[in-house]
Structure formats: structure tokens, C-alpha cells
Design a protein around this motif. Sequence first.
Motif, short mmCIF file in Angstrom:
data_model
loop_
_atom_site.label_atom_id
_atom_site.label_comp_id
_atom_site.label_asym_id
_atom_site.label_seq_id
_atom_site.Cartn_x
_atom_site.Cartn_y
_atom_site.Cartn_z
N ARG A 1 53.51 106.00 14.57
CA ARG A 1 54.76 105.74 13.85
C ARG A 1 55.91 106.44 14.56
O ARG A 1 55.77 107.59 14.96
N ALA A 2 57.03 105.75 14.71
CA ALA A 2 58.14 106.29 15.48
C ALA A 2 59.41 106.32 14.63
O ALA A 2 59.85 105.29 14.11
N LEU A 3 59.97 107.51 14.47
CA LEU A 3 61.26 107.70 13.81
C LEU A 3 62.29 107.92 14.91
O LEU A 3 62.28 108.94 15.60
N VAL A 4 63.15 106.93 15.10
CA VAL A 4 64.09 106.93 16.22
C VAL A 4 65.30 107.78 15.87
O VAL A 4 65.77 107.83 14.73
N ALA A 5 65.84 108.45 16.89
CA ALA A 5 66.93 109.39 16.69
C ALA A 5 68.22 108.72 16.23
O ALA A 5 68.49 107.56 16.54
N ARG A 6 68.99 109.50 15.48
CA ARG A 6 70.39 109.18 15.19
C ARG A 6 71.19 110.39 15.66
O ARG A 6 71.15 111.45 15.04
N TRP B 1 62.67 100.21 23.52
CA TRP B 1 61.51 100.49 24.37
C TRP B 1 60.26 100.67 23.51
O TRP B 1 59.19 100.10 23.82
N LEU B 2 60.36 101.44 22.44
CA LEU B 2 59.20 101.68 21.58
C LEU B 2 58.73 100.38 20.94
O LEU B 2 57.52 100.09 20.88
N ARG B 3 59.66 99.57 20.47
CA ARG B 3 59.31 98.28 19.87
C ARG B 3 58.56 97.40 20.86
O ARG B 3 57.58 96.73 20.50
N GLY C 1 54.43 98.68 22.00
CA GLY C 1 53.28 98.92 21.14
C GLY C 1 53.50 99.86 19.97
O GLY C 1 52.52 100.43 19.46
N PHE C 2 54.75 100.02 19.52
CA PHE C 2 55.03 100.87 18.36
C PHE C 2 55.80 100.06 17.32
O PHE C 2 57.01 100.26 17.13
N PRO C 3 55.12 99.14 16.62
CA PRO C 3 55.83 98.30 15.65
C PRO C 3 56.27 99.05 14.39
O PRO C 3 57.19 98.60 13.70
N GLU C 4 55.59 100.15 14.08
CA GLU C 4 55.97 100.93 12.89
C GLU C 4 57.05 101.93 13.28
O GLU C 4 56.78 103.09 13.57
N LEU C 5 58.29 101.43 13.30
CA LEU C 5 59.38 102.32 13.70
C LEU C 5 60.62 101.99 12.91
O LEU C 5 60.80 100.87 12.42
N ARG C 6 61.45 103.01 12.79
CA ARG C 6 62.76 102.81 12.18
C ARG C 6 63.70 103.89 12.70
O ARG C 6 63.27 104.95 13.16
N THR C 7 64.98 103.58 12.63
CA THR C 7 65.99 104.54 13.04
C THR C 7 66.34 105.43 11.86
O THR C 7 66.49 104.95 10.73
N ALA C 8 66.44 106.72 12.11
CA ALA C 8 66.72 107.68 11.05
C ALA C 8 68.04 107.37 10.36
O ALA C 8 69.01 106.94 10.98
N ALA C 9 68.07 107.60 9.04
CA ALA C 9 69.29 107.39 8.25
C ALA C 9 70.26 108.56 8.42
O ALA C 9 71.48 108.38 8.32
#
Length: 270
Positions: free
Chosen positions: A81-86, A102-104, A107-115
Motif C-alpha cells: 500500500r502506498a501513501l503518496v506525499a503531499r 510511477w507507483l501506479r 504494481g502498486f494499485p492500492e495507493l492514494r495521495t495524502a490529504a
Amino acid sequence: MRTARARHYLMCRPTHFDVVYSINPWMDPTKPVDTPLAIAQWERLREVYLNLGHTVDTIDPVPGLPDMVFAANGATVIAGRALVARFRDAERRAEGPAYHDWLRDNGFPELRTAAFTNEGEGDYLPVGDWLLAGTGFRSDPRSHDEAQEFFGRPVIGLQLVDPDYYHLDTALTALDENTVAYHPGAFSPGSRAVLERLFPDAVRASAADAAAFGLNATSDGHNVVLPQNATGLADQLRDRGFNPIGVDLSELLKAGGSVKCCTLELRRAH
């Protein structure tokens, strides 16, 4: 006996590295930067990782983003799981989408950008079942709750108080699942007490070794790659059964970064 475990890292070649703005005390745009030397030092770090048996992927550097070399800030990746930086600063905000894509695509489909403002592994370091989380200069303390919900592991908030150590990874490094090294002077009294309670056997780095960015290091559980000028810390690590490997990233230090800053660990789901 210390046991090494092969790691999977993401790095970004410092093709466009420069110091053209100042967002931390280490950055002085009036001092000249030798970009070819920065690239050579970075290539040496990558070679060290490959020789240790680690996997190193690279993300394409983007023109106009001189700090993109500091891949650790791009995201936090745990169990796939990847939590992308803000990013806090406008000069770096475009790095977040680049790392997201790049992560998407890798092979890292479980990702989102931090709020909330969250500068990736600059301020988030997994140690055992915990996620140590820094705040005080960059990452918003509200991002700690967000990370705990996203990763489902307890987050331990730590307050940084010295602007020279503006990210957690400049003041603390995870050596194995149970051991850390840190510089007590970088933390508030309460956070020092937390670290003493959680890690009574921690390696405590001197002010001199911290100023050499010695704690901006990576460890595979046995081999610890760190700035070569942190000689006292290297001796302490050797005494504890680790194998310190010193490298020269002096050119990248002009932007307030070193070994760990250049290295994002991609932790796949087990």
C-alpha cells in the motif's frame, strides 16, 4: 548475529540536481553545485545497493524538479500500500504526482495521495509493528491519523525541534525490527521519553555524527549504508554487530539530503 534481508528500493538519478531555492537550513543557492559530481556520488550509492543484493528501480527525473533525487520523500510504501506525499513547499509539489504515477504503473494499485502535508519516508519510518512519524517542520500532525487509518498500524508521533533536522529521517534511522539509532537533541523532551521507553537499547548518535547526516542511513538488518564522515556512529554500529558502509554524498548534502533521502523502500505485500 545480525541478519541481512534483501530490499527493494526506488531511486531517482540527480540529472537536474541543483540548489536554486532554500527550504531548509542546509540549502544556500549562492553556493555552486557540481551536478556531475552529484550524479557520480549517487551512482556509487546505487552500486553499493546492487552489490549488497538489493533490487533498485529508478524513476525518470523531471526537468525543473531539482529535489526529485530525494525519492524517500515521494511516498510511504508498506505491505504493498502506498501513501503518496503531499509536499509543504510549492517548489516540490509536482514531485507527488510523478511518484504517484510511477507507483501506479509499477504494481502498486492500492495507493492514494495524502490529504494533509506528508513528506513520505522523510517523516515516516516503519520499525517492527509501529510506524514512527515525525512532525514539527514538514508533515502535518493530522497526517499521522491518516497514515494510521491507511496502513492499519499504530503510529507513534515524534516532535522534531531542531530546524537542522527537519525530517525524521535526518534524526533517526531504523536498523532492524527492534533497533533504532537517533540523535536525542533533535527531539522534544516528550518525544525523547517516548523513544527511551520504546527503544531502551537504541544507539544514540552524537551531535557531530548527526551534523554529518549520519542518521540519514539505510539498513538491511546487517549492512548500514551511511555518510562516510559519521565515523563515531559507524564505530557504535560495528560494536553492535552491524556492518557500516560509508559513502560520500557531500554534493547532495548541499540540499539537505543524503543516503536515506535518496532511497524509497518499496515494501511489497507478504
